[in-house]
Design an enzyme around this catalytic site. Structure first.
Site, PDB file in Angstrom:
ATOM      1  CB  VAL A  23      -0.792   0.136   1.195  1.00  9.75           C
ATOM      2  CG1 VAL A  23      -1.758   1.501   1.279  1.00  9.75           C
ATOM      3  CG2 VAL A  23      -2.051  -1.088   1.201  1.00  9.75           C
ATOM      4  CG  ASP A 128      -9.909 -17.890  12.028  1.00 12.50           C
ATOM      5  OD1 ASP A 128      -9.023 -18.181  12.340  1.00 12.50           O
ATOM      6  OD2 ASP A 128     -11.178 -17.734  12.747  1.00 12.50           O
ATOM      7  CB  ALA A 187      -5.292 -35.808  10.202  1.00 13.86           C
ATOM      8  NE  ARG A 216       0.844 -42.076  12.653  1.00  8.72           N
ATOM      9  CZ  ARG A 216      -0.352 -41.701  11.726  1.00  8.72           C
ATOM     10  NH1 ARG A 216      -1.110 -41.025  12.633  1.00  8.72           N
ATOM     11  NH2 ARG A 216      -0.388 -41.851  10.645  1.00  8.72           N
TER      12      ARG A 216
END
Ligand code: F6P
Length: 320
Positions: A23, A128, A187, A216
């Site tokens: 900017v 987010d 995962a 695991r």
């Protein structure tokens, strides 16, 4: 237009400095004076506004956080606070404003535009990725890389000890970070606020895998879906797993911005200044399909980003 200002507000994210730099330098290159407002709306109300020169943003593109600092301001929500902020913009002769931040910050920008006629362009800055009007916000890519590095490390110790880990990541109302990091780190399950989950069925799936020889498991939990500690208790009690919890917390908001975030922030910062010069106001610059697009703040703040169902399906199919 001669004078514009830039500020960062709300939760910080990697890439904010790169956006400020863009900017400032785009403004100077186009004959404008560019001011930096410290600590977002708080600093605006307190008139902490200073002229920025090109050298003030040197060596900044690679730095995490925001050198202008950031804050969440309750006072700006009041009419009195807003009048003070507008008074300071006028007193400093500032004709255009770039606000970098998440929903709360963009809501402030909308108020300045709609209630006081201030020329304002917003930029989406929040790890987010919950902001409508852009495919991705500044900071998200870096945060995902940080999360994945952490999960990779936890996976190693989880394997050594045959443990189940619940890893809590940020995302107050949005499971984007959790979903994408779950896919990228392989995962076993992901728990996000957008999807109703059943702990027992997740536990049962993991149990089956243990029986098949998997030693695991890692489950990624978005903070908005519940506390990893609470969910972990159920894993221990119902599943009988040797369970550990890691809450990644604010480390997700720090760190040097990735190349993607540096270039995204640079493109958006440049577009915001050019937008102001062209007379755009009350809009947010975001990344559309490879191109920068402008979306009215009224739309940004009333529409919700859809959950990416395809990615959710991929996570389900590939995880167990
Ligand atoms: O909105 C970004 C965010 O990082 C959320 O994911 C998180 O819940 C929140 O900010 C934390 O805010 P604070 O730093 O004010 O505790």
């Amino acid at each position: 237009m001669n004078r514009i200002a830039v500020m960062t507000s709300g939760g910080d994210c990697p890439g904010m400095n790169a956006a400020i730099r863009s900017v400032v330098r785009t403004g100077i290159a186009n004959g404008l004076e560019v001011f930096g407002i410290e600590q977002g709306y708080k600093g605006l109300m307190e008139n902490r506004i200073k002229l920025l020169e090109s050298k003030d943003v040197a060596n900044m593109i690679q730095r995490g956080g925001t050198f202008l600092k950031s804050a969440r301001s309750l006072e700006f929500k009041t009419d009195e606070g807003q009048q003070m902020a507008v008074g300071n913009l006028e007193a400093n002769g500032i004709e255009g404003l770039v606000v970098i931040g998440g929903d709360g910050s963009l809501t402030g920008a909308r108020i300045l535009h709609e209630k006081f006629g201030i020329k304002v362009v917003g930029l989406p800055g929040s790890i987010d990725n919950d902001i409508y009007g852009t495919s991705i916000s500044i900071g998200v890519d870096t945060a995902l890389n940080t999360i994945c590095r952490a999960v990779d490390m936890i996976n190693e110790t989880a394997s050594s000890h045959d443990r189940t880990f619940l890893i809590e990541v940020m995302g107050r109302n949005c499971g984007y970070l959790a979903l994408m990091s779950a896919i990228a780190s392989g995962a076993e399950a992901v728990i996000i606020p957008e999807v109703k989950y059943n702990i027992e069925s997740i536990i049962n799936k993991i149990k089956v895998r243990y029986v098949e020889g998997k030693s695991r498991s890692v489950v990624i939990v978005a903070e908005g879906a519940g506390s990893a500690y609470d969910i972990g208790k159920a894993f221990q009690l119902i599943g009988g797993f040797d369970t550990r919890i890691t809450v990644l917390g604010h480390l997700q908001r720090g760190g040097a911005p990735s190349v993607f975030d540096r270039t995204l922030a640079t493109r958006l910062g440049s577009a915001a200044v050019k937008g102001l010069i062209e007379g755009r106001t009350g809009v947010m610059a975001g990344l559309g399909n490879r191109e920068i697009s402008f979306t009215p703040l009224s739309e940004v703040l009333t529409k919700k980003r859809d959950l990416d169902e395809t990615m959710l399906k991929i996570a389900e199919e590939l995880s167990l």
